[in-house]
Design an enzyme around this catalytic site. Structure first.
Site, short mmCIF file in Angstrom:
data_model
loop_
_atom_site.label_atom_id
_atom_site.label_comp_id
_atom_site.label_asym_id
_atom_site.label_seq_id
_atom_site.Cartn_x
_atom_site.Cartn_y
_atom_site.Cartn_z
CB CYS A 125 2.80 -5.95 -7.29
SG CYS A 125 1.67 -6.91 -6.27
CG HIS A 140 2.57 -1.79 -4.72
ND1 HIS A 140 2.18 -1.87 -6.04
CD2 HIS A 140 2.05 -2.89 -4.11
CE1 HIS A 140 1.45 -2.97 -6.22
NE2 HIS A 140 1.37 -3.60 -5.07
CD GLU A 157 3.11 1.18 -7.61
OE1 GLU A 157 4.25 0.89 -7.18
OE2 GLU A 157 2.16 0.38 -7.64
#
Lengths: 273, 991
Positions: free
Chosen positions: A98, A228, A230
């Site tokens: 990002c 994302h 994560e």
């Protein structure tokens, strides 16, 4: 147990805000992780020698003032350009997620030098404001398709969240896109329910050219992506896990597991030579 | 000094998303004459001529400000061509985060370092718009005012701005100001209070006068300001703590005004301290072992597990949001985040909530009172403010709602909530120790926000925008994020926390923060050490400025250096501004002079407590007769209209602009279902990695019931908040509540009477449900006085937030229908509770028969439903609220892309609730809709024995809602997709 420790440096700056979950994701993948403020790294770039993976998390570095990731990119360029070039030459890995992706692109590290272009031609792509001019948080379907990327193998279907205001991948000239294709640098594309590259909102959430959600450099070791991973390292953050018959597999983990695995293999080779 | 100008234009005018968005808004204003909008960013650079040459400006433009793939720079300015040029620049002194970051980046690019915190190159930023088309200068000015600029903080130009020099603050000559107060007459005291924006009443002014008479001197301006801030409604909540004489007229006779005289049958009650005797009392009587720190810190703290506690605070930022919605909302969320950061030994914020009250976004422009921003514009800017601040802070915004009512037109409400987590041993509020240093950390101090605390304590008028523009604050989230990063390190480092106490520098600025923290110790502050944004503030302004992103710490001498070092390492400014000196006095120094000395005892204990009068008289309301509201001819059409009512309609346009997943712990998101378009009842977070223990967050709010009965309004809000957390898997036995009262001015005894009733309901509800209040806040002068003198009072608005522990998040359920063939059950009784219902509102009726919460049975209903969910026996649960059973059914089905066949004969009901429209649209409280699989059906039915419940029918693969009348025939057979479309449309402002 694995014998070699894989060490990850998660780089923080003013406005980074996805660092905690990124640290956790790498830890879940078996790595040792240190989160370091960029001020401390700029003061002593030699610390980079202690790590094999550099991760630049999401957030709003310096508020994304001027443009997303721009000021952080400026810092990378002004203070860490040579150490980072050496890093890539040494076979180490970088991921920018990002805002981290935006910074890598604006620092010229992605798409990076390409044989089709002149060596100075580094600022060939960008992440522009979303075509609908709003920040957007939603889950997207992705297909991985690069055979050179060390972070994720080709052929995976992934479901991950995006959350950004400036994620529209654009290239400066059509030949950049052609080069990305022929170099196998397009790692992730937004796809429709039937797996085709998505042109329209919301499947393509930001209007990216060629539905591009993530690219790597020509080595396959530097990855940047808007989604994302994560944020999806546990089945229960899947947006409709409670209606799934089996716990959904946390697609985000794939990236961290592959990278750690690659470094373990890579390091073993390095030690022999 | 030389000033350079750089414009950054889109490379291709066809790729100008900002311009396209502005054009769409101009079209909404009905101005068809504009056919294109071209935008550009403007940067003005100022530096000594020797420091900055043309070549360097070119480099800044090309390498830093401009993205070569999509933009092109212009040095100087480009001719606007045929269009009308409008430029918008911030007024001098207004926070400009982009300029600050650009200054830093230019230093980096050109290797020019700052000296004494002053950047080598100063930057100001602006926006340029060229409107193409034939429009008059007046039309351009109108567009600028309505859409492009807010003149309370911005300046509009119709030509390119190229100043010779940036406006500079000039340092002021020191002048100690004394206010001769001892000799003033009562009228003069009142006039001083008004002129000085002190907002103190006569008794309070006289108390101050007597105090200084006894000291035989006059106060300085700083002393007077300190008392005004500390005694403001905003800071001490004097109404809620007042002694109140409350008269309740039992029934309305429809005649006369009862405010002044007691009538036969009245009950008169003396309430010594309203909040103490209701809300606090419930919490203390309930004495739950998990309430760790309540009503004494910036946020309420409850235990989460053995290791962690969680804390929550909900704030309002109504006034600033009325004048400058973007900055007002952003700083509202910013302040609430600092409250959580400043709770106990410091908490890490893990979620935000936002709840708004606006007038109808479709309000025709000509119906707007003067001085009021259009509600749609307010809504969009408020959302942008919450978005930009919350997203930048990296805190997921997970829950919210919007209520629409025309009475919010001049006085919108913006509630911001923040949830934090902290180690359990740091749950208690810290105390400054004598000898501790006073460390001010975070942003610099400017003239922004002066008089915010006192200004929020009075009514808004159509002139407020001009008179109080200095009360408007603009936030810089990154300054706060950096501060947060440093403070958590200072908390968690070895030997930490490096501070004894920590608090937000919010309303009242340093005056309130240092004044409160030093209450027991006394404090001496060196005001000239406070870092300023610009020159020109006097000492009183420094003392009361409400500049954002600042916190105050009490730090033992040995920890000062380590703390300052941590801050410096991450470019966070931290300054030692004085000492908690053990004197019991507040002493302020400026340039070697003493500018204030006040006894802490007088600041904190001197406020007089007069007795206030409160009256409640039940309003004279007509119950609508059956003849006035005939049963709908077309039930599907009525349901469609209800779903398209703005308060009920989908908020996805807003929700998706908030990052609700950062921190990767949002287990249930605000939008649920396979396509992410079902309205979840509550959000669930799983904040501790490796643990399955979670937190459910929800709200309840029923402003329209307050027009009938503020007592039931409050109870319904509590019941709704509890229903919502129960629906997702929250444990009603481990649920805490927060109260936020937004009321019209309580000097009117009727409004105060309504407040008394609502507080009494909070006591009764909290006790009956076993759900203690842990924190609360009030905002008690929400009125707007229009140009013509018309007074618009907001509806009585009590927001209840519920925070509930979820024992195991893997047992959570969502509201989307899951599986064809499953049974649909309704739990809870349906009565003729049509008063205040949205169904009657469609016909323009309010009614009198407000939903009544049965406190004898409701707690058991919540408990049993929660038990079924915890045991994994329920596949889907949804609460029945606005729009009743019909709306809940439609939402559940379209969210799950399934249908259902439902028989109203199965709805358990009171005798007066036999009609189909009552069964479908009544808003009786304490009701749930549950989906249960065939496998668990018998077990569930056995568990529900003894409660009111009914088996409505089954979920079907065919995505239609089929409803059979309780009497004869079918009421509808309608594709749920039609309902979904109606529900999604009204607030989808994508185009």
């Amino acid at each position: 147990m694995e014998s070699s420790n894989v060490r990850v440096l998660v780089l923080r700056s003013a406005g980074t805000n996805c660092d905690r979950e990124l640290v956790l994701a790498f830890q879940k993948a078996g790595a040792e992780v240190v989160a370091l403020h960029i001020n401390r790294l700029m003061a002593n770039p030699g610390q980079l020698a202690d790590y094999q993976i550099l991760a630049i998390p999401g957030g709003f570095s310096y508020g994304d003032d001027i443009a997303s990731g721009k000021i952080l990119a400026n810092q990378l360029l002004r203070h860490l350009r040579d150490p980072l070039r050496r890093w890539v030459q040494d076979g180490k890995l970088i991921i920018g997620i990002c805002n981290g992706f935006q910074a890598l692109v604006k620092a010229g590290l992605l798409p990076g030098p390409m044989p089709q272009l002149s060596p100075d031609d580094l600022f060939t792509a960008t992440l522009a404001p979303n075509s609908h001019a709003r920040f957007e948080d939603r889950w997207v379907r992705l297909a991985s398709q690069s055979n050179i990327c060390k972070w994720i193998p080709a052929g995976r279907s992934l479901y991950l969240p995006i959350a950004h205001g400036e994620g529209r991948f654009l290239v400066r000239r059509p030949e950049v896109l052609a080069a990305l294709r022929s170099n196998d640098q397009i790692v992730l594309q937004y796809v429709t329910a039937d797996g085709m590259p998505a042109a329209e909102f919301p499947d393509n959430p930001n209007g990216s050219a060629a539905a591009i959600a993530g690219i790597c450099d020509i080595t396959g070791r530097v990855l940047g992506l808007m989604p994302h991973p994560e944020r999806f390292t546990d089945s229960l953050v899947h947006p409709f896990w409670s209606r799934c018959a089996r716990a959904p597999s946390p697609d985000g983990m794939e990236f961290f597991l592959h990278a750690v695995h690659f470094v373990r293999g890579g390091m073993a080779v390095t030690m022999k030579t | 000094m030389a000033v350079y100008r750089i414009e950054v234009h889109p490379l291709h005018s066809s790729d100008d998303p900002t311009g396209a968005a502005v054009l769409a808004e101009i079209r909404q204003l009905g101005m068809a004459e504009v056919h294109a909008v071209r935008t550009a960013r403007v940067f003005l650079l100022q530096a000594p001529p020797a420091a900055l040459g043309e070549e360097q400006v070119r480099r800044i433009a090309h390498e830093l400000l401009c993205d070569p793939v999509i933009e092109r720079p212009v040095l100087g300015h480009e001719a606007p061509g045929s269009g009308r040029l409008i430029e918008v620049h911030l007024k001098p002194g207004v926070m400009d985060p982009v300029a600050a970051s650009t200054e830093m980046a230019i230093g980096d690019l050109l290797d020019m370092s700052a000296t004494n915190g002053e950047p080598a190159v100063q930057v100001r930023t602006g926006r340029r718009y060229v409107l193409a088309g034939h429009l008059t200068a007046d039309a351009a000015a109108l567009i600028a005012r309505r859409l492009l600029a807010n003149e309370s903080i911005e300046q509009v130009y119709f030509e390119p701005l190229v100043p010779n020099e940036f406006p500079q603050g000039r340092s002021r000559e020191f002048r100690r100001v004394e206010v001769p107060i001892r000799t003033l007459s009562p009228e003069e005291l009142q006039s001083l209070s008004r002129r000085g924006h002190l907002f103190l009443d006569l008794t309070e002014m006289q108390t101050i006068q007597n105090y200084f008479r006894s000291l035989d001197r006059d106060p300085t301006d700083a002393e007077l300001e300190t008392l005004a801030q500390s005694w403001s409604e905003h800071c001490v909540h004097k109404t809620l703590k007042a002694r109140i004489e409350f008269t309740h007229h039992p029934a309305a006779d429809g005649a006369g005004d009862h405010h002044e005289h007691h009538a036969p049958g009245d009950t008169v009650q003396i309430i010594d301290n309203l909040v103490q005797s209701t809300i606090f009392r419930a919490t203390s009587e309930l004495a739950r072992p998990w309430t760790l720190s309540v009503f004494r810190d910036n946020a309420g703290v409850m235990a989460f597990d053995d290791q962690y506690a969680v804390c929550m605070k909900v704030e309002t930022h109504n006034r600033p949001s009325a004048i400058e919605p973007y900055g007002g909302a952003a700083t509202g969320i910013g302040g609430c985040i600092r409250d959580v950061l400043g709770t106990g030994g410091g908490a890490r914020p893990i979620a935000c909530t936002d709840i708004f009250c606006f007038a109808d976004p479709q309000t025709p422009g000509e119906q707007l009172p003067a001085g009021v921003i259009h509600p749609r514009r307010i809504a969009q800017r408020v959302v942008a403010g919450v978005r930009d601040y919350g997203n930048r802070m990296g805190i997921p915004t997970v829950n919210g709602a919007i209520y629409f009512d025309q009475r919010y037109i001049g006085n919108p409400l913006v509630f911001c909530g923040t949830l934090g987590i902290l180690p359990r041993h740091l749950a208690a509020k810290g105390a400054a120790q004598p000898g501790d240093h006073i460390i001010l950390i975070g942003g610099r101090t400017g003239r922004d926000g002066i008089h915010g605390a006192t200004f929020s304590s009075d009514v808004v008028t159509d002139k407020h925008g001009d008179e109080f523009s200095h009360a408007v604050q603009i936030g810089n989230a990154i300054t706060q994020k950096k501060m947060l990063d440093v403070l958590l390190q200072a908390r968690d480092c070895s030997g930490g926390p490096l501070y004894h106490a920590i608090t937000d520098c919010g309303a009242g600025g340093l005056s309130s923060a240092v004044g409160e923290m030093g209450e027991k110790t006394g404090a001496t502050v060196e005001l000239d050490r406070v870092p300023l944004k610009y020159q020109g503030l006097d000492y009183a302004e420094i003392w009361i400025s409400e500049a954002q992103e600042r916190m105050v710490l009490a730090v033992a001498p040995r920890n000062v250096a380590p703390l300052l070092e941590l801050a410096a390492a991450e470019d966070v400014e931290a300054t030692n501004i004085g000492v908690f000196d053990g004197s019991g006095r507040l002493t302020l120094h400026y340039q070697g002079h003493v500018v204030a000395v006040l006894d802490m005892n007088f600041i904190h204990g001197g406020l007089p407590r007069p007795t206030r009068k409160a009256v409640w008289q039940e309003p004279v309301l007509a119950e609508a007769r059956r003849a006035e509201i005939s049963s709908p001819r077309d039930y599907a059409a009525t349901l469609t209209s209800l779903l398209a009512t703005p308060t009920i309609a989908s908020k996805h346009w807003i929700i998706r602009q908030y990052d609700h997943e950062v921190q990767a712990a949002t287990v249930l998101k605000p939008l649920v279902g396979p396509d992410g378009d079902g309205p979840g009842d509550a959000a669930v977070l799983c904040p501790v990695p490796g643990s399955r223990r979670g937190l459910a967050l929800a709200i309840g709010c029923q402003p329209r019931f307050g027009d009938i009965d503020p007592y039931q309004m409050a109870l319904n809000g509590i019941d709704e908040a509890i229903r919502n957390v129960v629906c997702v898997g929250g444990d009603p036995a481990h649920t805490a509540l927060l109260d936020n009262f937004c009321w019209p001015k309580c000097s009117d005894p009727i409004h105060l009477g309504a407040l008394v009733l609502a507080c009494q309901a909070c006591y009764d509800g909290a006790k009956a449900f076993g759900t203690p209040f842990i924190s609360g806040k009030d905002s008690l002068s929400n009125e707007f006085i229009a140009e013509n003198g018309r007074r618009i009072c907001i509806p009585y608005t009590l927001l209840i937030s519920a925070l509930s522990v979820v024992p195991d998040v893997s047992r959570c359920v969502t509201m989307d229908a899951k599986q064809a063939g499953d049974h649909l059950l309704i739990v809870g009784n349906t009565a003729w509770d049509m008063g205040g219902s949205y169904y009657w509102a469609l016909e323009g009726h309010l009614g009198r028969c407000v939903p009544k919460v049965n406190l004898a049975t409701a707690p058991q209903v919540h408990r049993i439903v929660a038990g079924l969910i915890h045991q994994g026996l329920v596949r889907c649960a949804h609460d029945l609220s606005e729009g009743g059973l019909a709306v809940a059914l439609a939402e559940m089905l379209f969210a799950g892309r399934l249908g259902a066949r439902v028989d109203l004969a199965a709805v358990p009901r009171a005798q007066n609730a036999d009609a189909d429209d009552v069964l479908l649209f009544s808003e009786s409280p304490t009701r749930y809709l549950l989906e249960v699989s065939a496998e668990h059906f018998d077990t569930v039915v056995r568990s529900l024995r003894g409660l009111c419940f009914g088996v409505l029918g089954r979920i079907t693969e065919q995505p239609n809602l089929v409803i059979r009348s309780a009497h004869a025939g079918y009421l509808m057979d309608e594709p749920v997709e039609n309902f979904r479309r109606a529900w999604r449309g009204p607030l989808d402002w994508s185009v």
